[in-house]
Design an enzyme around this catalytic site. Structure first.
Site, mmCIF file in Angstrom:
data_model
loop_
_atom_site.group_PDB
_atom_site.id
_atom_site.type_symbol
_atom_site.label_atom_id
_atom_site.label_comp_id
_atom_site.label_asym_id
_atom_site.label_seq_id
_atom_site.Cartn_x
_atom_site.Cartn_y
_atom_site.Cartn_z
ATOM 1 N N ASP A 469 18.258 8.993 92.871
ATOM 2 C CA ASP A 469 16.871 8.706 93.274
ATOM 3 C C ASP A 469 16.840 7.806 94.503
ATOM 4 O O ASP A 469 17.242 6.643 94.440
ATOM 5 C CB ASP A 469 16.151 8.037 92.105
ATOM 6 C CG ASP A 469 14.685 7.780 92.367
ATOM 7 O OD1 ASP A 469 14.220 8.041 93.490
ATOM 8 O OD2 ASP A 469 13.999 7.319 91.442
ATOM 9 N N TRP A 471 13.771 7.773 96.229
ATOM 10 C CA TRP A 471 12.321 7.832 96.465
ATOM 11 C C TRP A 471 11.572 6.794 95.636
ATOM 12 O O TRP A 471 10.348 6.756 95.665
ATOM 13 C CB TRP A 471 11.804 9.226 96.122
ATOM 14 C CG TRP A 471 12.471 10.312 96.904
ATOM 15 C CD1 TRP A 471 12.123 10.774 98.149
ATOM 16 C CD2 TRP A 471 13.633 11.067 96.506
ATOM 17 N NE1 TRP A 471 12.991 11.763 98.541
ATOM 18 C CE2 TRP A 471 13.933 11.963 97.558
ATOM 19 C CE3 TRP A 471 14.439 11.056 95.384
ATOM 20 C CZ2 TRP A 471 15.002 12.856 97.520
ATOM 21 C CZ3 TRP A 471 15.516 11.939 95.332
ATOM 22 C CH2 TRP A 471 15.789 12.825 96.383
ATOM 23 N N ASP A 472 12.268 5.963 94.866
ATOM 24 C CA ASP A 472 11.642 5.008 93.946
ATOM 25 C C ASP A 472 10.806 5.738 92.899
ATOM 26 O O ASP A 472 9.690 5.343 92.583
ATOM 27 C CB ASP A 472 10.790 3.995 94.705
ATOM 28 C CG ASP A 472 10.506 2.744 93.875
ATOM 29 O OD1 ASP A 472 11.070 2.623 92.782
ATOM 30 O OD2 ASP A 472 9.711 1.901 94.322
ATOM 31 N N PHE A 473 11.356 6.821 92.349
ATOM 32 C CA PHE A 473 10.696 7.596 91.304
ATOM 33 C C PHE A 473 11.091 7.096 89.907
ATOM 34 O O PHE A 473 11.169 7.869 88.961
ATOM 35 C CB PHE A 473 11.061 9.077 91.429
ATOM 36 C CG PHE A 473 10.319 9.812 92.511
ATOM 37 C CD1 PHE A 473 9.129 9.327 93.019
ATOM 38 C CD2 PHE A 473 10.811 10.999 93.010
ATOM 39 C CE1 PHE A 473 8.437 10.012 94.015
ATOM 40 C CE2 PHE A 473 10.135 11.700 94.004
ATOM 41 C CZ PHE A 473 8.942 11.210 94.508
#
Length: 817
Positions: A469, A471-473
């Site tokens: 990750d 994308w800071d998901f």
């Protein structure tokens, strides 16, 4: 002296039309060079000529304007069809200007044939109809999109099977009139079997009491991106409500009257905290004869665990050191403000389980994301799960530290006591947007759901929702648990994990195996930051409906006027973007969804009788700018730092949007994608309420929710209440009588909806933003209450306040007015 032919209404109007034309033509030419549509350049030049002719008092200037508008209508319909919200920025302003131009005081002074002038005035009616048509399309068509599932419609009505509701609750969970967990039960369903409030009487709900906590932002706590958020969901035990405030005061109220009973102030030092919020407290009943037999267990803003006597508000002296336990023990170096807990601890089976919020995206090697469980009586550590250790639950030696920089579980946890499992949603290893330095266990557990044994902390299983990750998901909340009918009879214990990406993962909660198909799909891997190693595929939950937005195109750009829509279109052409999972790269890219997600820390609610999941969703793209560290320092966005071994104090970045990512070669700045007038660059709806049938695995209905009433240009709070659907932060709850209650929206209302159709049945004005999840219960007076925190949200920029507001039926139960 200016010519009298110009200093007149037609002259000034012509100048204005020409100016509008210039503002479209010049950037429109830039857009054309970038490969975009030629419309803006062509239309802008036509308006320049039209304005010049009107200034010279020639009626042909009006006809050129009308022809340009007719072309605009054709172009707009070609681009977006009859999508009302997308037509509005393209047509409304030009139609309004055309209506002004066809007024007699503009037309009559112009030279030309009388028939041409009369016809020009007649076009005013056409423009009025065009404006009305745009509004009608936007308000009554696009904003009222409705999907209906006949399977749901033919099922038994909500409220028919209260016995089944009781059976669906965990055996050791609270009864219907208690609210002892953030999600009502450890299962996190946020479902109440109360039925006093119904679709026929909910319209009589009125505010019956309000309590103001007195905890408001202090000097400097709302500057440079710092957030002060009143997000608490109160807990009800007996006839008492227990809640926490952003500065971590704990307050007890009479649940029927709102009368304050006590207040506990831990006197935390929060001066370094960028984020001030507390979403709830926990409750524990000690064995008979124990000191401090009823306890409120919570955390402070400076990373301490505290137990407070639920009857008196005084710290429980037998817990830890006079009521307090340090949460920074064995974490190594922890700068002020780097570790605190926003979500309530989970108290289950004589364990207090919690992780923590880490000031993420700051540096490699931040304090550990270890998950810990404590004894609720003495405050002693029961176990710690540290993914970086060969044996993740092995006790530490006195001088050991937990593995630094591991993914952390900052959201609210859920649990199944009968299975002995607690479900921990994990984030990703910092830095968020550059993962070249991550270790194998970081990549294995980032953005994963982990099931741990409640007693021992040992892992039972884990399921990853995003690979590598960047994308800071991260998973912002634990799953909601539900027992679903099995095709051959019986029930399967399931869970539904919501995500920031808008995907819903339906898993067997015993094993973590998908109950709905999950497949690996190829995702973009270029452009990317040098040195990065991206996953070529990501897991997609294709067996469940997706709440994710469609990938953006240039035609989807929006704005309050054609000019700022044009600027958004230029930004779109300049940015790198290849849909969801567009990787961070040098320069500016579009992130959609972004770190705030489609569904954030509030999760979704589940009706365990009708197997319906209800989620509020938000849609706003962000711009991500990545740059070398040296450039960020040169621009003053961050300062040099020697790292964790340095004696230098940690230099906080210029603003919260800046992620310095120390220890990596790159910094990142992430902000909402807004136009020149601070309107979103994406078209409405910006917020929706969605119902998903978990048996058919289809969307049952969805409706935009919320208006622009309290969100306006340049962050002002007065606007026409356009039903665009609006951004939401906060959750919803469901009752057995078929009602959904929700605040959350940026227009400062709490609303009730019909669970079967999504129709809005009631709303009430709140004194500030209701960015919290409500609760419902029956008071000692026999009335069913709905209670919500209304204190606003710094990130959403809603009105700030400090109120707990309670609603009940006007005039009491059974009385009609």
């Amino acid at each position: 002296m200016a010519s009298p032919r110009i200093v007149s209404l037609p002259g000034l109007t012509g100048i204005f039309v020409a100016l509008v034309g210039l503002l479209l033509a010049v950037p429109g030419g830039w857009l054309l060079v970038l490969g975009g549509t030629p419309y803006y350049a062509v239309a802008g030049l036509a308006l320049v000529v039209s304005g010049a002719l009107i200034t010279l008092r020639r009626v042909t200037g009006l006809w050129l304007y009308f022809a340009t508008f007719a072309g605009t209508v054709a172009w707009a319909l070609y681009e977006v069809g009859f999508d009302g919200w997308k037509l509005m920025p393209r047509l409304f302003a030009l139609a309004l200007l055309g209506l002004w131009c066809s007024m007699p005081w503009i037309v009559l002074p112009l030279s030309g044939k009388g028939s041409m002038r009369r016809a020009a005035m007649g076009t005013g009616a056409v423009y009025a109809l065009a404006i009305a048509g745009v509004f009608w399309a936007g308000v009554n068509v696009t904003s009222q999109r409705f999907i209906h599932n006949e399977t749901l419609a033919s099922s038994s009505a909500p409220g028919d099977d209260l016995a089944a509701v009781s059976a669906a609750q965990p055996p050791d969970g609270p009864d219907a009139n208690e609210w002892r967990y953030y999600g009502h039960t450890p299962a996190g369903d946020r479902y109440s079997s109360l039925t006093q409030l119904t679709s026929t009487n909910v319209g009589r709900l009125r505010e019956v009491w309000r309590y103001d906590t007195g905890d408001v932002p202090r000097k400097g706590e709302t500057t440079a991106g710092r957030e002060f958020n009143f997000e608490v969901t109160p807990m009800k035990v007996g006839n008492r409500l227990y809640l926490c405030t952003p500065h971590r005061w704990v307050i007890a109220l009479d649940a029927t009257t709102g009368r304050p009973l006590w207040k506990f102030d831990p006197h935390s030092d929060t001066s370094a905290n960028e984020y001030l919020a507390c979403r709830g407290v926990a409750y524990y009943e000690a064995p008979a004869g124990s000191a401090c037999p009823r306890r409120i267990i919570t955390t402070t803003g400076d990373a301490r665990l505290v137990a407070v006597d639920a009857d008196t508000g005084r710290p429980c002296d037998s817990f830890g050191a006079h009521g307090f336990v340090s949460l920074t023990d064995h974490l190594g170096k922890v700068p002020p403000g780097f570790h605190f807990i926003t979500s309530p601890p989970l108290v289950i089976r004589d364990r207090v389980v919690l992780g923590g919020w880490i000031y993420d995206n700051q540096a490699r090697g931040e304090p550990s994301g270890v998950i810990r469980a404590y004894d609720p009586l003495a405050g002693r550590l029961a176990w710690a799960w540290d993914m970086g250790k060969a044996d993740p639950v092995a006790p530490l030696r006195p001088d050991d530290t937990y593995t630094r920089g591991t993914p952390n579980g900052w959201g609210t946890y859920t649990a199944d006591p009968s299975l002995g499992m607690i479900y921990v949603p994990l984030g990703n290893a910092t830095p968020d947007y550059y993962g070249a330095g991550r270790r194998p266990f970081d990549d294995e557990y980032s953005s994963a759901l982990v099931a741990l044994d409640i007693e021992t902390g040992r892992e039972r299983w884990h399921f990853q929702t995003v690979h590598h990750d960047v994308w800071d998901f991260d998973l912002p909340i634990g799953p909601s648990l539900v027992d679903l009918p099995r095709a051959g009879g019986g029930r399967v214990p399931a869970l539904v994990q919501t995500t920031k990406m808008g995907q819903l993962f339906l898993l067997d909660r015993r094993t973590g195996k998908p109950l709905a198909d999950v497949v690996e799909k190829a995702v973009p891997t270029a452009p990317a930051l040098p040195g990065e190693r991206l996953s070529p595929t990501q897991p997609y939950s294709v067996g469940m409906p997706s709440l994710a937005p469609a990938d953006l195109s240039a035609r989807d750009t929006w704005g309050a006027t054609p000019i700022d829509q044009l600027w958004c279109r230029i930004q779109f052409r300049r940015a790198h973007y290849s849909g969801q999972y567009t990787p961070p790269a040098l320069g500016t890219g579009i992130a959609y969804p972004a770190f705030d997600g489609v569904v954030d820390w509030y999760g979704a609610s589940i009706d365990p009788v009708h197997h319906l999941l209800i989620a509020n969703t938000s849609y706003i793209p962000f711009m991500m700018e990545a740059m070398p560290t040296a450039e960020a320092i040169r621009r003053g966005l961050m300062k040099p730092w020697g790292g964790w071994d340095s004696t230098q104090a940690y230099p906080k970045p210029k603003e919260f949007a800046v992620g310095p990512q120390y220890g990596s070669p790159y910094a990142a700045v992430v902000k909402p994608w807004l136009g020149l007038l601070n309107a979103p660059c994406s078209a409405p709806p910006w917020g929706k309420l969605v119902a998903i049938d978990l048996q058919t695995r289809k969307i049952a209905w969805e409706r935009p929710v919320g208006t622009t009433r309290d969100m306006n240009l340049f962050n002002t709070h007065t606007n026409a209440p356009l039903p665009t659907g609006i951004f939401m932060i906060g959750g919803n709850i469901i009752t057995a009588s078929g009602l959904i209650f929700m605040g959350a929206t940026a227009d400062n209302y709490i609303r009730a909806f019909d669970e079967r159709t999504g129709q809005q049945l009631w709303k009430a004005r709140l004194p500030a933003g209701g960015q919290a999840t409500p609760i419902t219960y029956v008071g000692n007076d026999g009335r069913q209450y709905v209670v919500i925190a209304a204190g606003g949200h710094g990130g959403l920029r809603t009105k700030s306040g400090d109120s707990i507001v309670a609603f009940a039926l006007a005039g009491g139960v059974g009385q009609e007015h």
